[in-house]
Design an enzyme around this catalytic site. Structure first.
Site, PDB file in Angstrom:
ATOM      1  N   ASN A 170       1.254   3.622  -3.150  1.00 49.67           N
ATOM      2  CA  ASN A 170       1.684   3.756  -4.185  1.00 49.67           C
ATOM      3  C   ASN A 170       1.156   5.150  -4.571  1.00 49.67           C
ATOM      4  O   ASN A 170       2.078   5.883  -5.177  1.00 49.67           O
ATOM      5  CB  ASN A 170       1.150   2.716  -5.412  1.00 49.67           C
ATOM      6  N   GLY A 171      -0.173   5.326  -4.548  1.00 48.33           N
ATOM      7  CA  GLY A 171      -0.820   6.646  -4.769  1.00 48.33           C
ATOM      8  C   GLY A 171       0.007   7.798  -4.165  1.00 48.33           C
ATOM      9  O   GLY A 171       0.241   8.804  -4.762  1.00 48.33           O
ATOM     10  N   ARG A 172       0.133   7.739  -2.664  1.00 54.55           N
ATOM     11  CA  ARG A 172       0.612   8.687  -2.037  1.00 54.55           C
ATOM     12  C   ARG A 172       2.235   9.127  -2.391  1.00 54.55           C
ATOM     13  O   ARG A 172       2.521  10.178  -2.397  1.00 54.55           O
ATOM     14  CB  ARG A 172       0.741   8.478  -0.456  1.00 54.55           C
ATOM     15  N   SER A 208      -7.859  -4.821   5.514  1.00 52.09           N
ATOM     16  CA  SER A 208      -8.640  -4.587   4.310  1.00 52.09           C
ATOM     17  C   SER A 208      -9.102  -5.907   3.370  1.00 52.09           C
ATOM     18  O   SER A 208      -8.903  -5.900   2.153  1.00 52.09           O
ATOM     19  CB  SER A 208      -7.643  -3.604   3.354  1.00 52.09           C
ATOM     20  N   LEU A 240      11.021 -20.448  -4.900  1.00 52.56           N
ATOM     21  CA  LEU A 240       9.919 -19.597  -4.341  1.00 52.56           C
ATOM     22  C   LEU A 240       8.342 -19.647  -4.625  1.00 52.56           C
ATOM     23  O   LEU A 240       8.693 -19.614  -6.292  1.00 52.56           O
ATOM     24  CB  LEU A 240      10.401 -18.210  -4.066  1.00 52.56           C
ATOM     25  N   ASP A 278       0.704  -1.226  -0.012  1.00 51.53           N
ATOM     26  CA  ASP A 278       0.074   0.130   0.099  1.00 51.53           C
ATOM     27  C   ASP A 278       0.836   1.256   0.092  1.00 51.53           C
ATOM     28  O   ASP A 278       2.046   1.293   0.614  1.00 51.53           O
ATOM     29  CB  ASP A 278      -1.027   0.098   1.307  1.00 51.53           C
ATOM     30  N   SER A 295      -7.629  -5.682  -4.578  1.00 53.48           N
ATOM     31  CA  SER A 295      -8.732  -6.032  -3.833  1.00 53.48           C
ATOM     32  C   SER A 295     -10.175  -6.047  -4.435  1.00 53.48           C
ATOM     33  O   SER A 295     -10.397  -5.315  -5.490  1.00 53.48           O
ATOM     34  CB  SER A 295      -8.558  -5.299  -2.439  1.00 53.48           C
ATOM     35  N   HIS A 337       1.990   2.976  -8.977  1.00 52.46           N
ATOM     36  CA  HIS A 337       1.943   1.606  -9.299  1.00 52.46           C
ATOM     37  C   HIS A 337       3.093   0.933 -10.206  1.00 52.46           C
ATOM     38  O   HIS A 337       3.381  -0.063  -9.823  1.00 52.46           O
ATOM     39  CB  HIS A 337       0.837   1.416  -9.907  1.00 52.46           C
TER      40      HIS A 337
HETATM   41  C1  IPE Z   1      -5.515  -2.572  -0.113  1.00 54.43           C
HETATM   42  O1  IPE Z   1      -5.206  -1.354  -0.047  1.00 54.43           O
HETATM   43  C2  IPE Z   1      -5.371  -3.393  -1.139  1.00 54.43           C
HETATM   44  C3  IPE Z   1      -4.038  -3.399  -2.124  1.00 54.43           C
HETATM   45  C4  IPE Z   1      -2.946  -3.132  -1.365  1.00 54.43           C
HETATM   46  C5  IPE Z   1      -4.140  -4.153  -3.326  1.00 54.43           C
HETATM   47  P1  IPE Z   1      -6.391  -0.388  -0.349  1.00 54.43           P
HETATM   48  O2  IPE Z   1      -5.414   0.941  -0.493  1.00 54.43           O
HETATM   49  O3  IPE Z   1      -7.108  -0.444  -1.249  1.00 54.43           O
HETATM   50  O4  IPE Z   1      -6.905  -0.368   0.931  1.00 54.43           O
HETATM   51  P2  IPE Z   1      -7.846   0.557   1.827  1.00 54.43           P
HETATM   52  O5  IPE Z   1      -9.250   0.754   0.857  1.00 54.43           O
HETATM   53  O6  IPE Z   1      -7.024   2.001   2.015  1.00 54.43           O
HETATM   54  O7  IPE Z   1      -8.148  -0.241   3.152  1.00 54.43           O
HETATM   55  C1  IPE Z   2      -1.780   0.195  -3.117  1.00 52.76           C
HETATM   56  O1  IPE Z   2      -1.534   1.510  -3.251  1.00 52.76           O
HETATM   57  C2  IPE Z   2      -1.970  -0.387  -4.599  1.00 52.76           C
HETATM   58  C3  IPE Z   2      -3.320  -0.850  -5.050  1.00 52.76           C
HETATM   59  C4  IPE Z   2      -4.332  -0.620  -4.093  1.00 52.76           C
HETATM   60  C5  IPE Z   2      -3.526  -1.322  -6.173  1.00 52.76           C
HETATM   61  P1  IPE Z   2      -2.516   2.661  -3.248  1.00 52.76           P
HETATM   62  O2  IPE Z   2      -3.030   2.830  -4.673  1.00 52.76           O
HETATM   63  O3  IPE Z   2      -3.639   2.235  -2.543  1.00 52.76           O
HETATM   64  O4  IPE Z   2      -2.095   4.013  -2.634  1.00 52.76           O
HETATM   65  P2  IPE Z   2      -2.472   4.957  -1.705  1.00 52.76           P
HETATM   66  O5  IPE Z   2      -2.675   3.966  -0.359  1.00 52.76           O
HETATM   67  O6  IPE Z   2      -3.558   5.683  -2.549  1.00 52.76           O
HETATM   68  O7  IPE Z   2      -1.318   5.907  -1.235  1.00 52.76           O
HETATM   69 MG    MG Z   3      -3.994   2.362  -0.311  1.00 51.74          MG
END
Ligand code: IPE
Ligand code: IPE
Ligand code: MG
Length: 255
Positions: free
Chosen positions: A28-30, A199, A137, A26, A71, A43
């Site tokens: 990636n976006g931030r 999650s 692995l 988790d 997810s 990503h």
């Molecule tokens: C959980 O991350 C799913 C994956 C990393 C694939 P999210 O960023 O979607 O989770 P929530 O929605 O914040 O709990």
């Molecule tokens: C996790 O990173 C990757 C996926 C859920 C596909 P996010 O995309 O949730 O990144 P944040 O949490 O918004 O930073």
């Molecule tokens: Mg996230």
């Protein structure tokens, strides 16, 4: 003494290096936003972190690495982000499968594939087929996966295969129908990105897993971060319901 009810949760041998690590990748976006880039660049960079983590796990002797890539709730994201992710999966599967095969890695995918398009489903099947006979692995990618889906799907599949179990069944009956039934349950769970929640990841399989949360965003996660998580794991006492004294006494198996 009364006998314990039958449970698949037999006390596993606890090794210094976790046999099975499960990761919620988790943040990636931030990570991208911090760099004034579009979320999807996070990503893309996250794939590098996965590559490095796989290599580090292999070097350390971890047998199973399971990662949450998408997810069952991630369909709620903006359509362009979802479609970027689908495209990225296909690309990664096509490019990385051959490399994984050369590195003796077994690639598996868990989750509900029925919502993916044919091209992605085909890439998943191809990658699994190519690496099925490897012996190194096992990397399992959870895509359109949800822990609740896993349990519901397992119950349904079990009742289809063995209708007589509608009268009652045990954990042992259900176990073979769950995702990852052929792997030990995760020893260590890592979530990057600072959130402290599951999650809807492997709800069943994480019952006794050691949880580790880090603020490090997934694209910044590397070998040193993995080693930190494993070091934390090595300081835990895994009691599985027993007392500390029982754990210290190797002759006491708690059975
Ligand atoms: C959980 O991350 C799913 C994956 C990393 C694939 P999210 O960023 O979607 O989770 P929530 O929605 O914040 O709990
Ligand atoms: C996790 O990173 C990757 C996926 C859920 C596909 P996010 O995309 O949730 O990144 P944040 O949490 O918004 O930073
Ligand atoms: Mg996230």
């Amino acid at each position: 003494m009364t006998k314990l009810p039958s449970s698949t949760r037999t006390i596993p041998e606890v090794s210094k290096v976790p046999r099975h690590i499960a990761v919620i990748m988790d943040g990636n976006g931030r990570w991208a936003k911090q760099r004034f880039m579009p979320r999807v660049m996070g990503h893309k960079r996250g794939v590098e972190s996965l590559r490095e983590t796989v290599k580090a796990c292999r070097d350390l002797g971890v047998e199973f690495l399971t990662v949450f890539a998408f997810s069952s709730e991630n369909w709620r994201r903006p359509a362009d982000e979802v479609s970027f992710l689908m495209g990225l999966f296909i690309k990664v599967l096509e490019i990385e499968a051959g490399k994984m095969h050369r590195n003796n890695i077994i690639l598996k995918i868990i989750g509900n594939r029925s919502q993916f398009d044919d091209k992605l489903r085909l890439a998943m099947e191809e990658a699994e087929r190519l690496t099925a006979n490897n012996t190194g692995l096992t990397l399992t990618i959870a895509a359109n996966y949800g822990g609740r889906w896993d349990v519901m799907h397992a119950v349904q599949a079990m009742l289809q295969a063995r209708p007589e179990l509608a009268q009652g069944f045990s954990e042992d009956d259900l176990q073979p129908f769950l995702s990852m039934s052929d792997a030990p349950e995760p020893d260590l769970f890592i979530r990057t990105g600072g959130e402290q929640r599951i999650s809807n990841f492997m709800l069943w399989q994480l019952a006794y897993t050691e949880l580790y949360f880090t603020d490090t965003l997934w694209p910044a996660f590397d070998r040193a971060e993995l080693e930190k998580a494993i070091a934390s794991y090595q300081h835990r006492e895994r009691r599985f319901g027993r007392t500390s004294e029982q754990v210290q006494d190797p002759s006491d198996k708690g059975e």
